[in-house]
Design a protein around this motif. Structure first.
Motif, PDB file in Angstrom:
ATOM      1  N   ILE A 192      32.902  44.456  37.583  1.00 43.59           N
ATOM      2  CA  ILE A 192      33.910  44.053  38.960  1.00 43.59           C
ATOM      3  C   ILE A 192      33.470  42.912  39.571  1.00 43.59           C
ATOM      4  O   ILE A 192      34.660  42.256  39.624  1.00 43.59           O
ATOM      5  N   SER A 193      32.389  41.980  39.800  1.00 41.95           N
ATOM      6  CA  SER A 193      32.276  40.793  40.187  1.00 41.95           C
ATOM      7  C   SER A 193      33.008  39.749  39.122  1.00 41.95           C
ATOM      8  O   SER A 193      33.789  39.017  40.062  1.00 41.95           O
ATOM      9  N   GLN A 194      33.076  39.714  38.755  1.00 43.25           N
ATOM     10  CA  GLN A 194      33.405  38.675  37.593  1.00 43.25           C
ATOM     11  C   GLN A 194      34.440  38.650  37.195  1.00 43.25           C
ATOM     12  O   GLN A 194      35.204  37.708  37.803  1.00 43.25           O
ATOM     13  N   ASN A 195      35.406  39.246  37.581  1.00 45.66           N
ATOM     14  CA  ASN A 195      36.649  39.861  37.366  1.00 45.66           C
ATOM     15  C   ASN A 195      37.651  39.418  38.786  1.00 45.66           C
ATOM     16  O   ASN A 195      38.288  38.626  38.699  1.00 45.66           O
ATOM     17  N   ILE A 196      36.702  39.983  40.168  1.00 45.39           N
ATOM     18  CA  ILE A 196      36.498  39.555  41.511  1.00 45.39           C
ATOM     19  C   ILE A 196      37.075  38.496  41.415  1.00 45.39           C
ATOM     20  O   ILE A 196      37.950  37.000  42.010  1.00 45.39           O
TER      21      ILE A 196
ATOM     22  N   TYR B 267      27.910  52.828  37.466  1.00 45.94           N
ATOM     23  CA  TYR B 267      29.870  52.565  37.090  1.00 45.94           C
ATOM     24  C   TYR B 267      30.093  53.394  38.333  1.00 45.94           C
ATOM     25  O   TYR B 267      30.171  54.449  39.033  1.00 45.94           O
ATOM     26  N   TYR B 268      31.378  52.472  37.978  1.00 48.84           N
ATOM     27  CA  TYR B 268      32.155  53.591  38.947  1.00 48.84           C
ATOM     28  C   TYR B 268      33.190  53.464  38.661  1.00 48.84           C
ATOM     29  O   TYR B 268      33.847  53.061  38.089  1.00 48.84           O
TER      30      TYR B 268
ATOM     31  N   ASP C 176      36.630  52.228  34.412  1.00 50.54           N
ATOM     32  CA  ASP C 176      35.215  52.766  34.532  1.00 50.54           C
ATOM     33  C   ASP C 176      34.231  51.324  34.383  1.00 50.54           C
ATOM     34  O   ASP C 176      34.332  50.760  33.849  1.00 50.54           O
ATOM     35  N   SER C 177      33.897  50.477  35.897  1.00 46.84           N
ATOM     36  CA  SER C 177      33.321  49.422  35.258  1.00 46.84           C
ATOM     37  C   SER C 177      31.531  49.846  36.554  1.00 46.84           C
ATOM     38  O   SER C 177      31.863  50.212  37.405  1.00 46.84           O
TER      39      SER C 177
ATOM     40  N   LEU D 237      42.021  44.603  45.037  1.00 47.14           N
ATOM     41  CA  LEU D 237      41.075  44.038  43.806  1.00 47.14           C
ATOM     42  C   LEU D 237      39.839  45.386  43.215  1.00 47.14           C
ATOM     43  O   LEU D 237      40.655  45.505  41.793  1.00 47.14           O
ATOM     44  N   ILE D 238      39.232  46.293  44.299  1.00 44.13           N
ATOM     45  CA  ILE D 238      38.055  47.084  43.248  1.00 44.13           C
ATOM     46  C   ILE D 238      38.668  47.946  42.562  1.00 44.13           C
ATOM     47  O   ILE D 238      38.764  48.896  41.865  1.00 44.13           O
TER      48      ILE D 238
END
Length: 108
Positions: free
Chosen positions: A28-32, A70-71, A22-23, A13-14
């Motif tokens: 990321i946590s809110q989307n997951i 950012y990743y 890029d996020s 998922l990440i």
């Protein structure tokens, strides 16, 4: 959701999320969190693992006077994403087959 989420699924998922753009961790946590209930404390070790494996890189960017980390997915991360996507589709198809009665173990 009632079903537990494996770390491999979280990694998948990440990679899906950062492949789109890029996020940063909170985003990321809110989307997951839309599907499984994953805490940020669970997410950080997985992010570090993905970075250490070379699947993504990080960079800092200023936001309202603070620096956000950012990743960004790497070419190697894109390869891993393709692999995990194929595995996910096979897994999903198998589960759907069992639930829908298309796949059955023949009795001896």
């Amino acid at each position: 959701m009632y079903f537990p989420t494996s770390s491999t699924l979280i990694e998948f998922l990440i990679l899906v999320i950062i492949d789109r753009e890029d996020s940063y961790c909170y985003d990321i946590s809110q989307n997951i969190k839309i599907a499984p209930n994953i805490k940020e404390s669970t997410l950080y070790p997985i992010l570090k693992k993905l970075e250490k494996a070379g699947y993504m890189t990080t960079y800092g960017q200023d936001y309202q006077g603070r620096k956000r980390k950012y990743y960004s997915i790497t070419p190697y991360g894109k390869e891993q994403l393709q692999f995990l996507n194929k595995e996910w589709l096979t897994y999903k198809e198998t589960l759907d087959g069992i639930v829908e009665g298309r796949l059955r173990h023949d009795k001896d």
